[in-house]
Write a protein that holds these residues in place. Structure first.
Motif, PDB file in Angstrom:
ATOM      1  N   GLU A 483       0.922  -1.149  -0.037  1.00  0.00           N
ATOM      2  CA  GLU A 483       0.030  -0.105  -0.034  1.00  0.00           C
ATOM      3  C   GLU A 483       0.932   1.399  -0.040  1.00  0.00           C
ATOM      4  O   GLU A 483       0.382   2.220  -0.546  1.00  0.00           O
ATOM      5  N   ARG A 598     -22.319  -2.065  -1.526  1.00  0.00           N
ATOM      6  CA  ARG A 598     -22.878  -2.728  -2.741  1.00  0.00           C
ATOM      7  C   ARG A 598     -24.003  -3.480  -2.300  1.00  0.00           C
ATOM      8  O   ARG A 598     -25.056  -3.717  -3.070  1.00  0.00           O
ATOM      9  N   GLU A 631     -21.940   2.580  -3.882  1.00  0.00           N
ATOM     10  CA  GLU A 631     -20.888   1.697  -4.909  1.00  0.00           C
ATOM     11  C   GLU A 631     -21.817   0.602  -5.330  1.00  0.00           C
ATOM     12  O   GLU A 631     -22.800   0.295  -4.877  1.00  0.00           O
ATOM     13  N   GLU A 634     -25.227  -0.769 -10.799  1.00  0.00           N
ATOM     14  CA  GLU A 634     -25.046  -1.549 -11.845  1.00  0.00           C
ATOM     15  C   GLU A 634     -26.300  -1.108 -12.926  1.00  0.00           C
ATOM     16  O   GLU A 634     -26.283  -1.575 -14.291  1.00  0.00           O
TER      17      GLU A 634
HETATM   18  N1  LIG Z   1      -6.700  -2.850   1.210  1.00  0.00           N
HETATM   19  C1  LIG Z   1      -6.804  -2.548  -0.127  1.00  0.00           C
HETATM   20  N2  LIG Z   1      -7.723  -3.004  -0.819  1.00  0.00           N
HETATM   21  C2  LIG Z   1      -7.882  -2.807  -2.037  1.00  0.00           C
HETATM   22  C3  LIG Z   1      -6.773  -2.187  -2.834  1.00  0.00           C
HETATM   23  N3  LIG Z   1      -7.210  -2.318  -4.091  1.00  0.00           N
HETATM   24  C4  LIG Z   1      -8.513  -2.969  -4.322  1.00  0.00           C
HETATM   25  N4  LIG Z   1      -8.795  -3.446  -2.990  1.00  0.00           N
HETATM   26  C5  LIG Z   1     -10.064  -4.051  -2.431  1.00  0.00           C
HETATM   27  O1  LIG Z   1     -10.056  -5.314  -2.879  1.00  0.00           O
HETATM   28  C6  LIG Z   1     -11.571  -5.585  -3.277  1.00  0.00           C
HETATM   29  C7  LIG Z   1     -11.708  -5.938  -4.669  1.00  0.00           C
HETATM   30  O2  LIG Z   1     -11.395  -5.056  -5.420  1.00  0.00           O
HETATM   31  P1  LIG Z   1     -11.897  -5.157  -7.087  1.00  0.00           P
HETATM   32  O3  LIG Z   1     -11.937  -6.569  -7.262  1.00  0.00           O
HETATM   33  O4  LIG Z   1     -11.144  -4.062  -7.717  1.00  0.00           O
HETATM   34  O5  LIG Z   1     -13.517  -4.568  -6.920  1.00  0.00           O
HETATM   35  C8  LIG Z   1     -13.837  -3.087  -7.024  1.00  0.00           C
HETATM   36  C9  LIG Z   1     -14.561  -2.929  -7.972  1.00  0.00           C
HETATM   37  O6  LIG Z   1     -14.288  -3.738  -9.144  1.00  0.00           O
HETATM   38  C10 LIG Z   1     -15.868  -3.623  -7.511  1.00  0.00           C
HETATM   39  N5  LIG Z   1     -17.201  -3.015  -8.107  1.00  0.00           N
HETATM   40  C11 LIG Z   1     -17.196  -1.642  -8.613  1.00  0.00           C
HETATM   41  N6  LIG Z   1     -18.341  -1.205  -9.077  1.00  0.00           N
HETATM   42  C12 LIG Z   1     -19.143  -2.599  -9.090  1.00  0.00           C
HETATM   43  C13 LIG Z   1     -20.393  -2.989  -9.644  1.00  0.00           C
HETATM   44  O7  LIG Z   1     -21.032  -2.330 -10.099  1.00  0.00           O
HETATM   45  N7  LIG Z   1     -20.693  -4.309  -9.359  1.00  0.00           N
HETATM   46  C14 LIG Z   1     -19.757  -5.101  -8.784  1.00  0.00           C
HETATM   47  N8  LIG Z   1     -20.020  -6.337  -8.724  1.00  0.00           N
HETATM   48  N9  LIG Z   1     -18.752  -4.656  -8.481  1.00  0.00           N
HETATM   49  C15 LIG Z   1     -18.245  -3.333  -8.683  1.00  0.00           C
HETATM   50  O8  LIG Z   1     -16.073  -3.335  -6.161  1.00  0.00           O
HETATM   51  C16 LIG Z   1     -14.634  -3.090  -5.448  1.00  0.00           C
HETATM   52  C17 LIG Z   1     -14.663  -1.897  -4.939  1.00  0.00           C
HETATM   53  O9  LIG Z   1     -15.067  -2.086  -3.665  1.00  0.00           O
HETATM   54  P2  LIG Z   1     -14.941  -0.930  -2.600  1.00  0.00           P
HETATM   55  O10 LIG Z   1     -13.267  -0.775  -2.200  1.00  0.00           O
HETATM   56  O11 LIG Z   1     -15.377  -1.468  -1.437  1.00  0.00           O
HETATM   57  O12 LIG Z   1     -15.349   0.197  -2.958  1.00  0.00           O
HETATM   58  C18 LIG Z   1     -12.255  -4.604  -2.851  1.00  0.00           C
HETATM   59  O13 LIG Z   1     -12.642  -4.498  -1.549  1.00  0.00           O
HETATM   60  C19 LIG Z   1     -11.251  -3.187  -2.719  1.00  0.00           C
HETATM   61  O14 LIG Z   1     -11.321  -2.307  -1.752  1.00  0.00           O
HETATM   62  C20 LIG Z   1      -5.821  -1.580  -2.237  1.00  0.00           C
HETATM   63  O15 LIG Z   1      -4.947  -1.050  -2.931  1.00  0.00           O
HETATM   64  N10 LIG Z   1      -5.820  -2.004  -0.779  1.00  0.00           N
END
Ligand SMILES: Nc1nc2c(ncn2[C@@H]2O[C@H](COP(=O)(O)O[C@H]3[C@@H](O)[C@H](n4cnc5c(=O)[nH]c(N)nc54)O[C@@H]3COP(=O)(O)O)[C@@H](O)[C@H]2O)c(=O)[nH]1
Length: 677
Positions: A483, A598, A631, A634
């Motif tokens: 990070e 979500r 968040e 969709e």
């Molecule tokens: N500590 C850290 N955590 C991190 C970092 N980078 C990512 N993450 C966490 O990993 C979890 C999975 O992330 P990811 O696969 O990138 O998924 C993100 C989005 O792609 C997904 N998303 C966004 N919009 C939608 C949608 O409409 N539908 C759907 N099914 N998925 C969607 O959500 C994830 C983002 O979630 P959040 O963080 O809770 O906003 C995820 O928990 C990341 O946080 C890192 O650098 N450090």
């Protein structure tokens, strides 16, 4: 030990030599003084005899009285000193002569003694005859060698014998005195020390010498040194076999006991079990509340474990919060063992979950347990431990606070997890980590910010989701380094984009921060360092943290947040609504944004009514003056409902999926409205 090497033997030799030397010298001195004395006495006796008879002899020679001369000669010979007497007149004619009839023959001893006395064998004395003018008469005396020397010889023999006897006696007395006063105590002390060296505690208790002299001091010093050595030995043993913090067995002792059990099971059809456990989220507790609290928690955990295990169980701490329990091979078959172990694991889970008060912190913790039964075919101690460890990971992966038995499919999972962990170590240096950005848009579809999402472009497996590797990074302690790279790289990119031109509407970038990283003491300075290296002027940096982190470590979290807020950092709560945060907590935190999880947005489409929750979140945000972003949006339906409830910011596939940073920047530069037609 050889006789010649013994102190008593050498002591006897020295005593004998010294006594003989001193005795010999004193005997010689005595003999010399006797010799002088005897010599003087002899001289006196000879002189006395000669002077006694000289006047009569003179007269008899003058009167030519040969008979008288002969008589006087015989009288002189009566003195045993002389062997013969001869008298010569002034004309040189012998007129008197006499000699011993049977003189004793002299031997070598008398010859030496006579020689030492320094007397002539024959001596002549002049007798002055008054009428004779020409010559004097002469008295010739021959010494009786044997008689003259016998006094001295017997004296010498007596001296030698008495000297020899007294020297031997003195030597014996000295030897006995020194033997009892020195040699024997030294022998006993040496024997005692030799036994001490074999760590003989009974021997150490019996002091071989108690007198208050130098040997007594020596024994006391040895006793003190032995006790120190004994203490040090015990400490070394403790260090080698026990965990110093909890007093439980350590890895080494555990493995020895496990191998003994394996040996037993190879001879008897018995079954044992191993439980591998750790405290859930211990790292976060340790990092946030400090190592002292962490240590106290481990000690309490160890005591609780000991309290609920059957007799004969070996409980060990392998380090950190890793605890392992060996249930010895008492069970008749696998079924009985599995049932018992399961009951014990359930009990451990329950006992550990009771809150622990450490100072002013009331800590709620749970434990995850991995279980395995032994022996299995060709089992080794390391295979058993690996099985239990794998089962533990499964328990953690399936939500923690429970237990699982090992099964073969876990082995494969563990293998792939291990490969991930190994690969992650190299990922940063090999440039395999990538930043992706997901747009965050206003209700008009304008991109107002973005969330940074990490991806790992694995050389063989392709793009790996953070869902797969973030937990591995957290558990293996690599999350801070990863990070830190994310923070630095994000700010570098923003600065770069800013220098190339950014839309005025693009105002913030949010970065996910793991709880264990956020609670580390160096976190604030890490963020400050990145801010200093890449001054980002027009874009706000927002850190996304989770609710539970804030509740569990409220004091520490608030401190960190305030320090970073002063540097211009904003904070959003990720996955809001899934935790237990209360209005009272939230009102005290320097927060800017709430992210509706979500899981509350998705059901809108399935006509399940989650809107009351969304309403409450919106109300809370309003009360606290916070921005809300939804968040996982969709669909149009989700967007519409959220807009109706007053939500102004959205993130989700409806607007855009996460994009590689280059692709994202291209999209950003287009300043497009992100609303699907
Ligand atoms: N500590 C850290 N955590 C991190 C970092 N980078 C990512 N993450 C966490 O990993 C979890 C999975 O992330 P990811 O696969 O990138 O998924 C993100 C989005 O792609 C997904 N998303 C966004 N919009 C939608 C949608 O409409 N539908 C759907 N099914 N998925 C969607 O959500 C994830 C983002 O979630 P959040 O963080 O809770 O906003 C995820 O928990 C990341 O946080 C890192 O650098 N450090």
């Amino acid at each position: 030990m050889k006789l010649g090497q013994r102190i008593a033997f050498r002591q006897a030799k020295i005593i004998l030599f010294t006594s003989f030397l001193i005795g010999g010298i004193s005997a010689l001195l005595q003999f010399y003084s006797d010799l002088i004395h005897v010599r003087e006495n002899l001289h006196d006796s000879i002189e006395r005899s000669v002077s006694l008879y000289t006047p009569n002899l003179q007269r008899s020679i003058y009167n030519l009285d040969v008979v008288q001369v002969q008589n006087i000669s015989e009288l002189i010979l009566a003195d045993p000193l002389f062997a013969s007497v001869q008298v010569f007149d002034d004309f040189g004619d012998q007129i008197g002569s006499t000699l011993q009839l049977a003189p004793v023959q002299s031997n070598w001893l008398t010859n030496i003694s006579f020689h030492l006395l320094g007397l002539p064998l024959e001596m002549a004395r002049t007798i002055v005859i008054p009428s004779s003018r020409e010559r004097d008469a002469k008295l010739v005396l021959k010494m009786d060698k044997h008689y003259v020397a016998s006094g001295l010889t017997s004296r010498a023999i007596t001296l030698a014998l008495t000297g020899l006897i007294s020297t031997l006696l003195l030597s014996c007395i000295l030897f006995i005195v020194f033997y009892f006063a020195l040699s024997r105590p030294i022998q006993e002390i040496a024997k005692w020390v030799a036994h001490l060296d074999q760590d003989n505690k009974q021997q150490a208790a019996i002091s071989p010498y108690t007198k208050a002299d130098e040997l007594g001091e020596l024994v006391q010093s040895v006793e003190q040194i032995w006790h120190k050595k004994d203490l040090a030995n015990r400490q070394i043993k403790t260090l080698a076999y026990y965990d110093t913090l909890t007093d439980l067995a350590n890895r080494r002792m555990f493995i020895e006991r496990l191998e003994e059990q394996l040996e037993l099971t190879s001879q008897h059809p018995l079954v044992g079990a191993v439980m591998y456990l750790d405290i859930d989220r211990f790292k976060t507790i340790n990092d946030s509340l400090g190592h002292h609290v962490g240590d106290q928690l481990l000690i309490t955990f160890a005591q609780r474990l000991k309290g609920c295990l059957p007799d004969g169980a070996v409980t060990a701490r392998f380090g950190g919060d890793e605890f392992v329990i060996l249930l010895p091979a008492h069970y008749k078959n696998e079924q009985t063992a599995a049932t018992c172990v399961q009951n014990i694991a359930r009990q451990v889970n329950q006992l550990v979950s009771a809150p622990v008060q450490i100072g002013r912190h009331l800590i709620h913790c749970t434990t995850s347990i991995g279980l395995t039964i032994f022996p299995q075919s060709k089992d080794t101690s390391s295979q058993i431990l690996r099985r239990a460890d794998t089962a533990l990971y499964r328990t953690k992966a399936e939500g923690r606070n429970g237990f699982r038995f090992f099964d073969v499919s876990m082995q494969r999972l563990a293998q792939s997890r291990w490969q991930l962990e190994e690969g992650l170590h190299q990922a940063i240096h090999r440039g395999e980590l990538e930043l992706w950005f997901q747009p965050q848009v206003t209700k008009e579809g304008v991109m107002s910010g973005a969330e940074v999402l990490l991806r790992w472009r694995h050389p063989t497996r392709g793009l790996i989701s953070p869902l797969e590797f973030i937990s591995v990074a957290e558990e293996s302690g690599q999350i801070a380094a990863i990070e830190e790279w994310v923070l630095d790289e994000t700010m570098r990119l923003i600065k770069h984009w800013d220098s190339m031109g950014l839309p005025e509407t693009f105002r913030h970038v949010s970065i996910n921060i793991s709880p264990s990283h956020f609670m580390q003491s160096g976190f604030v300075s890490q963020v400050e360092g990145a801010l200093e290296r890449h001054t980002v002027a027009n874009v706000n940096i927002e850190l996304e943290i989770t609710e539970n982190l804030l509740i569990e470590n409220f004091e520490q979290a608030i401190k960190t947040m305030k320090a970073l807020q002063a540097k211009g950092i904003a904070f959003s709560i990720d996955d809001f609504g899934t935790g237990y945060s209360s209005l009272r907590y939230l009102s005290q935190l320097p927060l800017n944004v709430l992210k509706i999880d979500r899981s509350f947005v998705a059901p809108i489409d399935h006509e399940s009514d989650e809107t009351p929750i969304i309403d409450v979140i919106m109300l809370m945000a309003k009360k606290l003056g916070l921005e809300v972003i939804a968040e996982g949006v969709e669909t149009q339906a989700q967007r519409t409902l959220l807009t109706e409830r007053g939500c102004r910011l959205y993130q989700g596939y409806f607007f855009s999926k996460p994009l590689h940073h280059e692709e994202f920047y291209t999209l950003l530069k287009q300043e497009r409205v992100l609303l699907p037609t």
